[in-house]
Design an enzyme around this catalytic site. Structure first.
Site, PDB file in Angstrom:
ATOM      1  N   PHE A 112       0.814  -1.216   0.000  1.00  0.00           N
ATOM      2  CA  PHE A 112       0.000   0.000   0.000  1.00  0.00           C
ATOM      3  C   PHE A 112       0.849   1.269   0.000  1.00  0.00           C
ATOM      4  O   PHE A 112       0.397   2.342  -0.391  1.00  0.00           O
ATOM      5  CB  PHE A 112      -0.965   0.003   1.193  1.00  0.00           C
ATOM      6  CG  PHE A 112      -0.357   0.408   2.502  1.00  0.00           C
ATOM      7  CD1 PHE A 112      -0.380   1.726   2.930  1.00  0.00           C
ATOM      8  CD2 PHE A 112       0.220  -0.536   3.336  1.00  0.00           C
ATOM      9  CE1 PHE A 112       0.175   2.109   4.142  1.00  0.00           C
ATOM     10  CE2 PHE A 112       0.780  -0.170   4.554  1.00  0.00           C
ATOM     11  CZ  PHE A 112       0.753   1.162   4.956  1.00  0.00           C
ATOM     12  N   LYS A 113       2.105   1.154   0.442  1.00  0.00           N
ATOM     13  CA  LYS A 113       2.976   2.331   0.496  1.00  0.00           C
ATOM     14  C   LYS A 113       3.167   2.965  -0.887  1.00  0.00           C
ATOM     15  O   LYS A 113       3.441   4.165  -0.992  1.00  0.00           O
ATOM     16  CB  LYS A 113       4.338   1.956   1.075  1.00  0.00           C
ATOM     17  CG  LYS A 113       4.301   1.227   2.423  1.00  0.00           C
ATOM     18  CD  LYS A 113       3.856   2.110   3.548  1.00  0.00           C
ATOM     19  CE  LYS A 113       3.783   1.369   4.875  1.00  0.00           C
ATOM     20  NZ  LYS A 113       5.070   1.067   5.477  1.00  0.00           N
ATOM     21  N   ASP A 114       3.034   2.168  -1.950  1.00  0.00           N
ATOM     22  CA  ASP A 114       3.196   2.715  -3.298  1.00  0.00           C
ATOM     23  C   ASP A 114       2.174   3.799  -3.609  1.00  0.00           C
ATOM     24  O   ASP A 114       2.440   4.684  -4.430  1.00  0.00           O
ATOM     25  CB  ASP A 114       3.054   1.602  -4.343  1.00  0.00           C
ATOM     26  CG  ASP A 114       4.218   0.629  -4.344  1.00  0.00           C
ATOM     27  OD1 ASP A 114       5.367   1.069  -4.167  1.00  0.00           O
ATOM     28  OD2 ASP A 114       3.971  -0.586  -4.520  1.00  0.00           O
ATOM     29  N   MET A 117       3.950   6.850  -2.187  1.00  0.00           N
ATOM     30  CA  MET A 117       5.339   7.034  -2.583  1.00  0.00           C
ATOM     31  C   MET A 117       5.485   7.393  -4.051  1.00  0.00           C
ATOM     32  O   MET A 117       6.332   8.223  -4.417  1.00  0.00           O
ATOM     33  CB  MET A 117       6.134   5.767  -2.286  1.00  0.00           C
ATOM     34  CG  MET A 117       6.313   5.477  -0.818  1.00  0.00           C
ATOM     35  SD  MET A 117       7.318   6.728   0.015  1.00  0.00           S
ATOM     36  CE  MET A 117       7.543   5.901   1.586  1.00  0.00           C
ATOM     37  N   THR A 145       7.969   0.308   3.495  1.00  0.00           N
ATOM     38  CA  THR A 145       8.256   1.718   3.203  1.00  0.00           C
ATOM     39  C   THR A 145       9.539   1.862   2.404  1.00  0.00           C
ATOM     40  O   THR A 145       9.615   2.637   1.447  1.00  0.00           O
ATOM     41  CB  THR A 145       8.366   2.526   4.505  1.00  0.00           C
ATOM     42  OG1 THR A 145       7.091   2.600   5.121  1.00  0.00           O
ATOM     43  CG2 THR A 145       8.852   3.944   4.239  1.00  0.00           C
TER      44      THR A 145
END
Length: 469
Positions: A112-114, A117, A145
């Protein structure tokens, strides 16, 4: 929109002023001076928008008076089928029992960090191109992350990344995603301790204002407000695609380590999104669950932090939690400073169990729970048997905790933390088969790896940065 610090600095700073920074000069975290309010009519107007257009409508409220045309161009360049697998970007994946996954892990690093980011990489590069400056990003990761940041920043002009990770405590897939990168602007530093120590080292360097300014140090951890606000968007997307009609309630269960993901849900709720229950799920490192059940926040030391099969949540000091407490206390900066600066330092904990703010929080539908390895494995197995859907161990924590907080007739969305390919050993244990891998990652763990092992020494970290800028 102006920004202030959770510890009292009230400088009238704007989004562009804080984009490239981490901690505020007083050691606090930046928040907007108010949350924009969206009415039912506003929410109805958002229905049917593409994800890039939805992102623009949410983000422009936080970035004004920055260039709106540039923002629109950046979000449209970020949220594409090429980067996220489909034009939907965020997918709803139904499960049995009135539950569904909020599929936000279809990006380049399968986490989900994408979602934030990939946008931050473009925002940073755009800001640096205008100023002619360079940025040295310093971050810490418990697993996802780091790879999301490095894949978003690799090869970008004017940006170097120094990423700390706990040596030997990530999954083999997570480790290889980061350490196999050969880009000259990426520096992986494997710290011989737990994630919380990595995070403390980042904060110590960020707190040295002279060093920070001399070397143009910024951060991409979730203490960076831009990352949080980018995640707010997918809660709106999930709600708009799930609610029977605008105004009807939807609950969200959020696997939580550093509190950034669920903080974004809290912000969406403050903006007027009709969230019924907001459910925090943790693993054996249940510091946050303990707080929401008892009102006592007691971070653990490295010796008390467990290494688990959901390693991205092996965190005992949630850096974003300060933002939530600041809001919970009616934005009282002096009390927030006292709790996080004096009480945690002197006593190692603080207790809000008798505070009216904690009572209000308990009645607002903010609840929590935790699960363990056996429950994770069982949940992965049950979801596979019932729905033929593979989930990763962090998402399994979310599903396990969500089950005990469901209400009849209220849809439940569990935020998918990562795709199961990143945690194949636990999937094999649960369902006796390997999860599918995306094309191009078949030999990932066999690729040469490049990283520097470091003791938990802030001076050594500063020396390394100085040598490589």
């Amino acid at each position: 929109m102006n920004y202030l610090s959770t510890r009292g600095e009230a400088a009238q700073r704007q989004f562009d002023d804080i984009l490239l920074e981490g901690l505020a000069p007083d050691g606090g975290l930046y928040l907007p001076d108010h949350y924009p309010n969206l009415t039912r009519g506003d929410l109805q107007a958002l229905q049917g928008l593409s994800y890039p257009d939805l992102a623009f409508e949410i983000l422009r409220r936080y970035t004004a008076p920055a260039d709106a045309a540039a923002l629109r161009q950046l979000v449209h360049a970020t949220y594409t089928a090429e980067h996220f697998g489909s034009d939907e970007i965020v997918r709803i994946k139904p499960l049995s029992g009135g539950m569904a996954l909020l599929g936000v892990s279809e990006g380049p690093t399968l986490a989900f960090k994408d979602m934030a980011m990939q946008l931050l990489g473009r925002l940073f590069e755009h800001a640096l191109a205008r100023s002619g400056e360079v940025l040295n990003i310093l971050g810490a990761t418990s697993g996802d992350t780091g790879s999301a940041a490095e894949y978003a920043m690799r090869g970008r002009h004017g940006i170097r990344v120094f990423m700390l990770s706990p040596f030997g405590k990530m999954s083999p897939f997570q480790t290889a995603q980061m350490y196999s990168l050969t880009d000259g602007n990426i520096h992986n530093i494997a710290v011989q301790d737990v994630f919380d120590t990595c995070q403390d080292m980042v904060k110590a360097v960020s707190g040295d204002l002279e060093f920070k300014r001399r070397h143009r140090i910024g951060t991409i951890n979730s203490i960076n407000w831009a990352r949080v606000v980018a995640q707010v968007v997918y809660y709106f997307a999930g709600y708009l695609r799930t609610a029977r009609s605008i105004g009807d309630p939807v609950s969200f269960a959020v696997p939580s380590g550093n509190f950034g993901n669920i903080l974004a849900a809290h912000v969406a709720r403050q903006m007027g999104l009709p969230i019924h229950k907001l459910i925090l799920a943790t693993n054996e490192n249940n510091v946050l669950d303990e707080f929401f059940r008892t009102g006592v926040y007691r971070p653990r030391g490295p010796a008390e932090t467990h290494h688990t099969s959901s390693p991205s949540m092996d965190i005992s000091k949630a850096s974003n939690f300060e933002r939530y407490v600041f809001d919970m206390l009616g934005r009282n900066a002096s009390r927030t400073r006292d709790l996080f600066e004096r009480q945690l330092t002197e006593r190692g904990f603080f207790d809000l169990s008798h505070d009216p703010a904690y009572v209000r929080m308990r009645s607002s539908g903010m609840v929590s729970g935790h699960s363990n390895h056996a429950q994770r494995v069982q949940t992965i197995r049950e979801v596979w048997q019932r729905d033929r859907v593979m989930i990763d161990p962090h998402t399994a924590d979310g599903v396990a905790v969500a089950r005990s907080h469901q209400d009849e007739g209220v849809p439940m969305l569990v935020v998918e933390t990562a795709l199961p390919a990143k945690f194949s050993a636990t999937l094999v244990e649960a369902i006796a088969q390997e999860p599918p891998r995306p094309p191009g990652s078949e030999d990932l763990e066999r690729r040469p790896q490049r990283f520097t092992v470091m003791k938990p020494d802030v001076d050594a970290l500063k020396a390394y940065i100085t040598q490589h800028v």
